[in-house]
Design an enzyme around this catalytic site. Structure first.
Site, PDB file in Angstrom:
ATOM      1  N   GLN A  41     -10.601 -26.573  -7.758  1.00 41.22           N
ATOM      2  CA  GLN A  41     -10.934 -26.662  -6.329  1.00 41.22           C
ATOM      3  C   GLN A  41     -12.327 -27.286  -6.153  1.00 41.22           C
ATOM      4  O   GLN A  41     -13.290 -26.845  -6.768  1.00 41.22           O
ATOM      5  CB  GLN A  41     -10.886 -25.251  -5.706  1.00 41.22           C
ATOM      6  CG  GLN A  41     -11.173 -25.222  -4.224  1.00 41.22           C
ATOM      7  CD  GLN A  41     -10.110 -25.937  -3.385  1.00 41.22           C
ATOM      8  OE1 GLN A  41      -8.914 -25.782  -3.622  1.00 41.22           O
ATOM      9  NE2 GLN A  41     -10.538 -26.737  -2.424  1.00 41.22           N
ATOM     10  N   LYS A  80      -3.017 -22.306  -0.488  1.00 41.22           N
ATOM     11  CA  LYS A  80      -2.267 -22.891  -1.606  1.00 41.22           C
ATOM     12  C   LYS A  80      -1.467 -21.815  -2.333  1.00 41.22           C
ATOM     13  O   LYS A  80      -0.293 -22.014  -2.656  1.00 41.22           O
ATOM     14  CB  LYS A  80      -3.241 -23.592  -2.577  1.00 41.22           C
ATOM     15  CG  LYS A  80      -3.818 -24.872  -1.981  1.00 41.22           C
ATOM     16  CD  LYS A  80      -4.991 -25.442  -2.778  1.00 41.22           C
ATOM     17  CE  LYS A  80      -5.555 -26.659  -2.050  1.00 41.22           C
ATOM     18  NZ  LYS A  80      -6.758 -27.221  -2.673  1.00 41.22           N
ATOM     19  N   ASP A  96      -3.252 -32.425  -8.904  1.00 39.26           N
ATOM     20  CA  ASP A  96      -4.072 -32.939  -7.798  1.00 39.26           C
ATOM     21  C   ASP A  96      -4.112 -34.474  -7.842  1.00 39.26           C
ATOM     22  O   ASP A  96      -4.528 -35.110  -6.878  1.00 39.26           O
ATOM     23  CB  ASP A  96      -5.506 -32.388  -7.943  1.00 39.26           C
ATOM     24  CG  ASP A  96      -6.019 -31.792  -6.649  1.00 39.26           C
ATOM     25  OD1 ASP A  96      -5.264 -31.792  -5.660  1.00 39.26           O
ATOM     26  OD2 ASP A  96      -7.174 -31.324  -6.627  1.00 39.26           O
TER      27      ASP A  96
END
Ligand code: NAD
Length: 284
Positions: free
Chosen positions: A93, A49, A116
């Protein structure tokens, strides 16, 4: 026609478009990635990422926190990031250590910075059909289907897996596009029967080789979301690629399918968040 869907190539093309888009912005969009503990798979995902952000011209920051951090201290970190003007997107995460509740932690991220798309507000907006942000992996699945011009309206789709992160949002997106959607889970009694009637199969169960060629309708489009680390260290999807690719019309590989497109979608969501903050019209 090539059976393989080149997720890596499509993601590269998207990153190039995003790079041009970012170059026109008055400042660099910023993404913060919070990692709690030292899960080896998370380390790989976060590295990918951060690398994608750099390539596209974003500012990115990894915030590594110890596995035994208290919930309160983690939320305080999120508060700081919520307040920073140079951070447009915050990603927590997953997985988190067992003592940290997942959804309330995600819900602590400011809605506008939830790149997200997993905040309860944004998942609710997805349900009602007006999302500002679509979760990255489900967005990647739809982008891959669109890239190969796979018809969705009126088609039978089966989604194998029903998590909040992948299965449920994918099912909603397919439903909104007019597919007839079956969602399977670990209690489904006849997975083969569900898979065999589907024109579109989305495998997201986290079970290596769960879907074999014998379970597929000839010519179907198969999107393999699964990422499973085998005992020999190799990566495998949820689909038994060797048997499935002789039956499917189109199929994604693992690695090189959904994974790179998911990362590109995260970058796209961060750029879009920055554009909203800057008051610029979103570029489709
Ligand atoms: P999860 O464990 O949260 O959910 C798995 C779902 O699959 C559950 O709904 C469960 O009921 C269902 N399931 C399990 N076994 C099943 C079976 N035998 N038959 C039918 N359904 C079954 O997992 P998740 O977070 O949704 O991730 C699923 C997979 O996708 C994992 O392999 C994960 O690593 C991968 N993943 C990939 C990406 C990517 O970018 N490619 C992103 C997120 C997750």
């Amino acid at each position: 026609m090539n059976t393989l869907i080149d997720g890596a190539g499509l993601a590269r093309a998207l990153r190039t478009r995003l790079h041009e888009q970012v170059a026109r912005l008055p400042r660099r969009p910023g993404l913060a990635v919070i990692v709690v503990g030292d899960n080896p798979a998370s380390a790989v995902y976060v590295r990918n990422k951060i690398r994608a952000c750099e390539e596209v011209g974003l500012m990115s920051e990894k915030i590594a926190l110890p596995a035994d951090i208290s919930e309160q201290a983690l939320l305080a970190q999120i508060d700081q990031l919520n307040a920073r003007a140079d951070i447009d997107g915050i990603l927590v995460q997953l997985p988190l250590p067992a003592h940290i509740p997942v959804q309330s932690t995600i819900d602590h991220v400011a809605v506008a910075k939830d790149v997200d798309g997993l905040h309860t507000h944004n998942l609710g907006a997805l349900l009602t059909g007006s999302p500002a942000v679509v979760p990255c992996t489900p967005a990647a699945v739809l982008a891959l289907l669109d890239a190969i011009e796979c018809p969705i309206r009126g088609r039978e789709a089966v989604v194998i897996g029903a998590s909040n992160v992948v299965g449920k949002p994918v099912a909603l997106l397919l439903l909104q596009r007019g597919a007839t959607v079956t969602v399977c889970n670990s209690k489904t009694t006849d997975l083969a029967a569900a898979a065999r009637r589907a024109d579109i199969v989305i495998a997201a169960a986290g079970r290596p080789g769960l879907i074999t060629g014998a379970m597929l309708k000839p010519g179907s489009v198969v999107i393999d979301v699964g990422i499973n680390r085998l005992a020999d260290g190799k990566l495998a999807g949820d689909v038994d690629f060797a048997s499935a690719c002789t039956v499917a019309g189109r199929i994604t590989p693992v690695p090189g399918g959904v994974g790179p497109m998911t990362v590109a979608m995260l970058v796209a969501n961060t750029v879009a968040a920055a554009e909203r903050t800057l008051g610029l019209p979103a570029i489709p």
